[in-house]
Scaffold this motif. Sequence first.
Motif, PDB file in Angstrom:
ATOM      1  N   ASN A   4       0.854  -1.186   0.000  1.00 34.49           N
ATOM      2  CA  ASN A   4       0.000   0.000   0.000  1.00 34.49           C
ATOM      3  C   ASN A   4       0.891   1.237   0.000  1.00 34.49           C
ATOM      4  O   ASN A   4       1.551   1.538   0.996  1.00 34.49           O
ATOM      5  N   GLN A   5       0.908   1.952  -1.125  1.00 34.12           N
ATOM      6  CA  GLN A   5       1.781   3.118  -1.250  1.00 34.12           C
ATOM      7  C   GLN A   5       1.393   4.240  -0.292  1.00 34.12           C
ATOM      8  O   GLN A   5       2.160   5.180  -0.093  1.00 34.12           O
ATOM      9  N   SER A   6       0.200   4.157   0.304  1.00 32.64           N
ATOM     10  CA  SER A   6      -0.212   5.211   1.230  1.00 32.64           C
ATOM     11  C   SER A   6       0.490   5.088   2.579  1.00 32.64           C
ATOM     12  O   SER A   6       0.435   6.004   3.385  1.00 32.64           O
ATOM     13  N   ILE A   7       1.143   3.952   2.838  1.00 26.26           N
ATOM     14  CA  ILE A   7       1.849   3.738   4.099  1.00 26.26           C
ATOM     15  C   ILE A   7       3.350   3.847   3.853  1.00 26.26           C
ATOM     16  O   ILE A   7       3.953   2.975   3.228  1.00 26.26           O
ATOM     17  N   PRO A   8       3.985   4.922   4.326  1.00 27.58           N
ATOM     18  CA  PRO A   8       5.435   5.041   4.168  1.00 27.58           C
ATOM     19  C   PRO A   8       6.150   4.093   5.127  1.00 27.58           C
ATOM     20  O   PRO A   8       5.543   3.521   6.034  1.00 27.58           O
ATOM     21  N   ASP A  25      16.880   5.599  -5.843  1.00 30.00           N
ATOM     22  CA  ASP A  25      15.636   5.043  -6.385  1.00 30.00           C
ATOM     23  C   ASP A  25      14.936   4.150  -5.367  1.00 30.00           C
ATOM     24  O   ASP A  25      13.707   4.170  -5.256  1.00 30.00           O
ATOM     25  N   LEU A  26      15.712   3.376  -4.609  1.00 29.53           N
ATOM     26  CA  LEU A  26      15.104   2.472  -3.638  1.00 29.53           C
ATOM     27  C   LEU A  26      14.368   3.253  -2.555  1.00 29.53           C
ATOM     28  O   LEU A  26      13.233   2.924  -2.200  1.00 29.53           O
ATOM     29  N   LEU A  27      14.975   4.298  -2.049  1.00 30.09           N
ATOM     30  CA  LEU A  27      14.328   5.109  -1.015  1.00 30.09           C
ATOM     31  C   LEU A  27      13.046   5.745  -1.539  1.00 30.09           C
ATOM     32  O   LEU A  27      12.053   5.855  -0.810  1.00 30.09           O
ATOM     33  N   GLU A  28      13.092   6.160  -2.793  1.00 31.56           N
ATOM     34  CA  GLU A  28      11.922   6.798  -3.387  1.00 31.56           C
ATOM     35  C   GLU A  28      10.818   5.779  -3.672  1.00 31.56           C
ATOM     36  O   GLU A  28       9.648   6.003  -3.331  1.00 31.56           O
ATOM     37  N   GLU A  29      11.179   4.661  -4.292  1.00 31.62           N
ATOM     38  CA  GLU A  29      10.181   3.673  -4.701  1.00 31.62           C
ATOM     39  C   GLU A  29       9.470   3.049  -3.506  1.00 31.62           C
ATOM     40  O   GLU A  29       8.275   2.765  -3.556  1.00 31.62           O
ATOM     41  N   GLU A 284      15.846  -5.533  -0.714  1.00 36.32           N
ATOM     42  CA  GLU A 284      14.484  -5.500  -1.221  1.00 36.32           C
ATOM     43  C   GLU A 284      13.726  -6.776  -0.884  1.00 36.32           C
ATOM     44  O   GLU A 284      12.513  -6.740  -0.627  1.00 36.32           O
ATOM     45  N   SER A 285      14.428  -7.897  -0.845  1.00 33.01           N
ATOM     46  CA  SER A 285      13.782  -9.155  -0.477  1.00 33.01           C
ATOM     47  C   SER A 285      13.325  -9.115   0.972  1.00 33.01           C
ATOM     48  O   SER A 285      12.212  -9.568   1.302  1.00 33.01           O
TER      49      SER A 285
END
Length: 338
Positions: A4-8, A25-29, A284-285
């Motif tokens: 859920n992109q709404s939860i940082p 990019d990882l921090l942003e994505e 990421e895993s």
Amino acid sequence: MIYNQSIPRFDAHTHLFHDRDYLTDLLEEWRLKVLVINITGEDLFERPMDRRWEAMTAMKARYPDRVGLCTSFDPSGVTEDGFAERVTEQLSGHLDAGAAAVKVWKDIGLDVRDDDGSYVQIDDPRFQPIWDLLAERDVPVIAHTGEPRAAWQPLDEKSPHYRFYSENPKYHMYRRDDVPDWTEVIAARDRWLEQNPNLTVVGAHLGSMAHDVEMVSNRLERYDNFYVDTAERFGDLVTQPTPTVRDFFKQHADRILYGTDVIVEHPSDQVSEDEQAEGKEEYESMLSDHWKYLTSGQPIVIQDKLVEPVRVSGLDLPPDVLQAVYHDNAASLYGFAD
């Protein structure tokens, strides 16, 4: 539940000492903030603690809105005159330079010795001026006190700690009469919490009690100033009954911080492209597996630090609990609150 992109997210326990090409990019994505934690433990890292601090401040300068800093101090000089004054001066400088927390490590309790040869515990009064300074400045202490209970038990291939203690026998305490027992170290930590009610303490790695979330819950109920993070302890969580772990997160949603314990030790020019790619994939895993476990209500396969993967039901935590654990608690404690 899918991501859920709404939860940082706020990874409140990392050792990301150096930048990587993929990190922006990882921090942003992943909508990710991180707390970078320095420690003593020179046997675990090749670079000295002060060099790591320099690298950490460079990370903070590059990612001011994504990176927080946690400093530390060397407790080995506790028997020396002027110890507390030197440490408080050092910490004051680091706090003025942007540190949001201070880390204490397991060398207090299991390594540092007094003049008579006894082990110095975390509630030793010679540390008190340090705790007074941090309480006055409202700075949390991240406390890695002791080790998992498994460190004092026989090696067990079913334990999430089997691989670590097999590969690092110096930290395996089983049948050793030259080190304090786990109960002694934890008791000292509990006395310290009781003696310092105005000091905010985050028990790293679920407070070294990850084998029993009901034990963690007991301490959270007993000490209002105590929090815990999940760093590198999902392997312990998945071996306990799902309903018990779910209730633990829901009951203490405001006192649990998400963390991974990911490590980036060397500058990028000292690491091959393949090693950097492996590091990105591993991080990421972890982020993905932890999310699935905390959010899914379906059976999932988790390995974490276990020798063999286990099939376990996800916790299916509600959005308000996820928001608190994944972001809000750490953001509040470490100065990122809106």
